[in-house]
Design an enzyme around this catalytic site. Structure first.
Site, PDB file in Angstrom:
ATOM      1  N   VAL A  13      -8.058  -5.723   1.082  1.00 49.50           N
ATOM      2  CA  VAL A  13      -6.604  -5.644   1.093  1.00 49.50           C
ATOM      3  C   VAL A  13      -6.170  -5.012  -0.222  1.00 49.50           C
ATOM      4  O   VAL A  13      -6.881  -5.097  -1.224  1.00 49.50           O
ATOM      5  CB  VAL A  13      -5.942  -7.033   1.270  1.00 49.50           C
ATOM      6  CG1 VAL A  13      -6.237  -7.576   2.653  1.00 49.50           C
ATOM      7  CG2 VAL A  13      -6.435  -8.007   0.207  1.00 49.50           C
ATOM      8  N   SER A  14      -4.999  -4.405  -0.221  1.00 50.76           N
ATOM      9  CA  SER A  14      -4.578  -3.654  -1.400  1.00 50.76           C
ATOM     10  C   SER A  14      -3.767  -4.472  -2.388  1.00 50.76           C
ATOM     11  O   SER A  14      -3.620  -4.082  -3.542  1.00 50.76           O
ATOM     12  CB  SER A  14      -3.761  -2.432  -0.975  1.00 50.76           C
ATOM     13  OG  SER A  14      -2.636  -2.823  -0.223  1.00 50.76           O
ATOM     14  N   THR A  15      -3.219  -5.623  -1.955  1.00 53.19           N
ATOM     15  CA  THR A  15      -2.423  -6.442  -2.860  1.00 53.19           C
ATOM     16  C   THR A  15      -2.779  -7.911  -2.731  1.00 53.19           C
ATOM     17  O   THR A  15      -3.301  -8.350  -1.698  1.00 53.19           O
ATOM     18  CB  THR A  15      -0.913  -6.289  -2.564  1.00 53.19           C
ATOM     19  OG1 THR A  15      -0.640  -6.832  -1.269  1.00 53.19           O
ATOM     20  CG2 THR A  15      -0.487  -4.835  -2.612  1.00 53.19           C
ATOM     21  N   GLN A  18      -1.018  -9.594   0.205  1.00 51.34           N
ATOM     22  CA  GLN A  18      -1.680  -9.442   1.508  1.00 51.34           C
ATOM     23  C   GLN A  18      -2.826 -10.432   1.633  1.00 51.34           C
ATOM     24  O   GLN A  18      -3.056 -11.005   2.689  1.00 51.34           O
ATOM     25  CB  GLN A  18      -2.199  -8.020   1.674  1.00 51.34           C
ATOM     26  CG  GLN A  18      -1.156  -7.007   2.084  1.00 51.34           C
ATOM     27  CD  GLN A  18      -1.786  -5.666   2.394  1.00 51.34           C
ATOM     28  OE1 GLN A  18      -2.759  -5.260   1.774  1.00 51.34           O
ATOM     29  NE2 GLN A  18      -1.223  -4.963   3.359  1.00 51.34           N
ATOM     30  N   GLU A  51      -7.865  -5.315  -3.888  1.00 49.25           N
ATOM     31  CA  GLU A  51      -7.948  -4.145  -4.743  1.00 49.25           C
ATOM     32  C   GLU A  51      -6.593  -3.829  -5.351  1.00 49.25           C
ATOM     33  O   GLU A  51      -5.546  -4.151  -4.791  1.00 49.25           O
ATOM     34  CB  GLU A  51      -8.438  -2.931  -3.951  1.00 49.25           C
ATOM     35  CG  GLU A  51      -9.850  -3.105  -3.408  1.00 49.25           C
ATOM     36  CD  GLU A  51     -10.326  -1.869  -2.670  1.00 49.25           C
ATOM     37  OE1 GLU A  51      -9.456  -1.166  -2.115  1.00 49.25           O
ATOM     38  OE2 GLU A  51     -11.526  -1.604  -2.657  1.00 49.25           O
TER      39      GLU A  51
END
Length: 232
Positions: A13-15, A18, A51
């Site tokens: 996941v990017s955040t 999330q 990430e």
């Protein structure tokens, strides 16, 4: 498609939001379930990578690969997407010695899968090289126009980029030392043994230094010898 065996699931996941909410992870989990599609299998563990633009390391991936090796399980990733453009990521998978599956690319499995990963890594390396060449050409053109270069210009290299750069330079230095080994051995047999005399002989034979600039120095010869000694 039916799969037998044990699996370690790796999600991204990017955040952090999330990751906490499950947004994105649930969709990836569903993709993995559809890929496995029944059969005599089980997922031993799940690892989720959060990430961000400021971090390039992947601690969850390292844990997932370690678990896969420990259990002799396959690593299953929901989406390959932009990971195929990361040479560092693909190289890490190839070096890990783990069977990797991508839910959105079912053909990547076993020896064929490893071959495809190698091709992806080769394409990523080619792309990185082409980008580097274009960047150098653009900088050279800007310099020719009289534009001042230098400074960070607000761009800070990521840890991954710095580590990759160090690794590449170290690999080239080791290869360079290995190439010079027979030349140094021959010179030694001929009685050329001091650092200064070796530097002079290498210069006279037209062998370029690592940077290809100027004559050899005793310090440079000593560095080559140190690398050869460390390899032994």
């Amino acid at each position: 498609m039916s799969n037998a065996g044990t699996f370690i699931a790796y999600f991204r996941v990017s955040t952090a939001k999330q990751g906490l909410s499950g947004l994105g992870v649930d969709a990836q989990r569903d993709a993995v379930q559809r890929y496995l599609n029944g059969g005599d299998w089980r997922i031993i563990s799940e690892f989720t990578e959060v990430e961000s633009g400021r971090r390039s390391d992947r601690p969850a991936l390292e844990k997932a690969l370690a678990a896969a090796r420990l259990h002799r399980a396959s690593l299953v990733v929901a989406k390959v997407d932009r990971l195929t453009r990361s040479l560092a990521f693909l190289s890490r998978l190839l070096e890990a010695g783990v069977d990797v599956r991508f839910a959105d690319l079912p053909a990547i499995e076993g020896p064929t899968g490893r071959f495809l990963l190698q091709q992806m890594a080769a394409v990523a390396e080619l792309e990185a090289g082409m980008i580097s060449t274009r960047t150098k050409q653009a900088l050279a053109a800007a310099k020719a126009r009289g534009k001042a270069l230098g400074g960070s210009r607000g761009v800070v290299p990521s840890n991954e980029a710095r580590e990759a750069s160090v690794s590449v330079r170290a690999g080239k230095a080791r290869q360079r030392a290995a190439d010079l080994a027979p030349v140094l051995a021959r010179l030694h047999d001929e009685g050329v043994t001091s650092l200064n005399s070796l530097a002079k002989a290498l210069t006279e034979q037209g062998i370029p230094t690592a940077k290809g600039q100027g004559p050899w120095t005793a310090v440079q010869v000593a560095r080559v010898r140190a690398k050869l000694a460390a390899k032994c």
